[in-house]
Motif scaffolding. Structure first.
Motif, PDB file in Angstrom:
ATOM      1  N   PRO A 120       0.827  -1.218   0.000  1.00 24.75           N
ATOM      2  CA  PRO A 120       0.000   0.000   0.000  1.00 24.75           C
ATOM      3  C   PRO A 120       0.859   1.264   0.000  1.00 24.75           C
ATOM      4  CG  PRO A 120      -0.811  -1.575   1.616  1.00 24.75           C
ATOM      5  CD  PRO A 120       0.509  -2.100   1.135  1.00 24.75           C
ATOM      6  N   LYS A 121       0.411   2.255  -0.734  1.00 20.99           N
ATOM      7  CA  LYS A 121       1.098   3.538  -0.756  1.00 20.99           C
ATOM      8  C   LYS A 121       0.683   4.368   0.454  1.00 20.99           C
ATOM      9  CE  LYS A 121       1.516   3.776  -5.794  1.00 20.99           C
ATOM     10  NZ  LYS A 121       1.203   4.564  -7.019  1.00 20.99           N
ATOM     11  N   PHE A 138      -5.713   0.813   7.020  1.00 16.32           N
ATOM     12  CA  PHE A 138      -6.105  -0.415   7.723  1.00 16.32           C
ATOM     13  C   PHE A 138      -6.897  -1.329   6.790  1.00 16.32           C
ATOM     14  CE2 PHE A 138      -9.094  -2.942  10.144  1.00 16.32           C
ATOM     15  CZ  PHE A 138      -8.351  -3.413  11.216  1.00 16.32           C
ATOM     16  N   ASP A 139      -7.898  -0.779   6.127  1.00 16.56           N
ATOM     17  CA  ASP A 139      -8.720  -1.578   5.213  1.00 16.56           C
ATOM     18  C   ASP A 139      -7.889  -2.119   4.049  1.00 16.56           C
ATOM     19  OD1 ASP A 139     -10.903  -1.074   6.804  1.00 16.56           O
ATOM     20  OD2 ASP A 139     -11.581   0.644   5.620  1.00 16.56           O
ATOM     21  N   THR A 144      -5.019  -6.864   1.372  1.00 13.87           N
ATOM     22  CA  THR A 144      -3.909  -7.275   0.501  1.00 13.87           C
ATOM     23  C   THR A 144      -2.815  -8.068   1.211  1.00 13.87           C
ATOM     24  OG1 THR A 144      -2.760  -5.176   0.884  1.00 13.87           O
ATOM     25  CG2 THR A 144      -4.247  -5.282  -1.007  1.00 13.87           C
ATOM     26  N   ALA A 145      -2.849  -8.143   2.533  1.00  9.78           N
ATOM     27  CA  ALA A 145      -1.742  -8.751   3.276  1.00  9.78           C
ATOM     28  C   ALA A 145      -2.248  -9.812   4.241  1.00  9.78           C
ATOM     29  CB  ALA A 145      -0.975  -7.670   4.043  1.00  9.78           C
ATOM     30  N   ILE A 216       0.008   0.363  12.129  1.00 17.89           N
ATOM     31  CA  ILE A 216      -1.317   0.878  11.754  1.00 17.89           C
ATOM     32  C   ILE A 216      -2.408  -0.102  12.190  1.00 17.89           C
ATOM     33  CG2 ILE A 216      -2.794   1.434   9.794  1.00 17.89           C
ATOM     34  CD1 ILE A 216      -0.210   2.447   8.380  1.00 17.89           C
ATOM     35  N   ILE A 217      -2.186  -1.391  11.928  1.00 15.52           N
ATOM     36  CA  ILE A 217      -3.177  -2.408  12.316  1.00 15.52           C
ATOM     37  C   ILE A 217      -3.368  -2.406  13.831  1.00 15.52           C
ATOM     38  CG2 ILE A 217      -3.647  -4.884  12.402  1.00 15.52           C
ATOM     39  CD1 ILE A 217      -4.058  -3.712   9.641  1.00 15.52           C
TER      40      ILE A 217
END
Length: 298
Positions: A120-121, A138-139, A144-145, A216-217
């Motif tokens: 993610p950028k 977060f979303d 993606t991960a 972030i998560i």
């Protein structure tokens, strides 16, 4: 004898060459000095323009004076992960925690394995992002991960202390990933007791993309949880300060007393308990008393 001024004066060749040389040197010296001054002026103007350009770009000019405190902060990169991937090491996880400092609520740890093709950028240390940007990232990270989240309850913090509880949660988060990583980057000084290689990186959430994603998560997960606790425990302002020891929280603690979600051995909470004559912290199980709570997404 009076010489006719209209007639040209004959000067010996040697004298003429000498005088001409002096004149040439004098003129040339003035010209060269003027050129040097002009070049210095042009150079200074060029430096000033470059400094202005760099300043507006957010970096610190090398030769500019009076611009102290201007520091360029590069965002976290995926460079270290790619270096390991080139050596055949994969998966690679980053892990971080949120909530070591608050007086209430759990400490939350997260582990993330980013997809090298879909990083993610805008990833950054969660503390340098706005709440809106964190929510959006977060979303995207969850979509993606590989992600896992572990909560260490206030009871565990009371029993083990905050450092041990944090390291326990981080280790469990790594082991809770859908696929066990071969290498882990963890933010801070302490390595984790994992089954794979672990590398502790001080300030890693501002350097390594995987750790930034984990920060972030962890931050968003904890903030959402504290908003839920605010509904259960009105009056403390958990939804605003997220359990940190701000004046509003300390005032509420003095007025309402500690809750089961407060960390009773943190100094302000212990002082609040001492004000309750003959009272001891309740020995009851809170919402997070289970050995481990894990949320994982593939």
């Amino acid at each position: 004898m009076i010489r006719d001024t209209k007639q040209p004066i004959k000067v010996p060749a040697k004298l003429a060459s000498r005088s001409g040389g002096k004149a040439a040197r004098a003129d040339g010296g003035k010209a060269s000095t003027a050129k040097v001054r002009a070049s210095k002026t042009a150079a200074s103007k060029a430096v000033s323009s470059k400094a202005g350009t760099k300043e507006t770009a957010g970096s610190k000019p090398a030769s500019a004076k009076g611009l102290k405190g201007v520091i360029a902060v590069a965002p976290p990169s995926f460079r270290r992960e790619r270096t390991l991937i080139k050596r055949g090491i994969w998966p690679i996880a980053g892990c971080d925690e949120a909530g070591r400092g608050p007086l209430a609520g759990p400490v939350v740890a997260a582990a993330v394995v980013l997809d090298p093709k879909r990083v993610p950028k805008g990833l950054d240390d969660s503390k340098r992002l706005t709440a809106e940007k964190r929510e959006a990232l977060f979303d995207e990270i969850c979509a993606t991960a590989q992600v896992s989240v572990v909560y260490a309850s206030p009871e565990r913090i009371n029993r083990d202390n905050i450092l041990r509880a944090s390291l326990w949660a981080l280790t469990r988060a790594v082991h809770a990933l859908p696929e066990m990583p071969r290498h882990v980057f963890v933010d801070g000084r302490d390595r984790l007791a994992t089954k794979c290689d672990c590398e502790a990186v001080i300030g890693g959430d501002g350097l390594i993309a995987s750790i930034a994603a984990a920060s972030i998560i962890a931050k968003v997960s904890r903030d959402r949880l504290m908003c839920r606790l605010a509904e259960e425990c009105p009056g403390y302002g958990f939804e605003q300060h997220k359990g940190y020891g701000v004046p509003e929280h300390l005032d509420a603690l003095a007025r309402l007393g500690p809750t089961v979600h407060h960390r009773r051995f943190f100094a302000p909470v212990a002082a609040a308990w001492q004000k309750i004559e003959g009272a001891r912290p309740p020995q009851i199980r809170d919402l997070f008393e289970a050995d481990v709570t894990v949320e994982a997404t593939a």
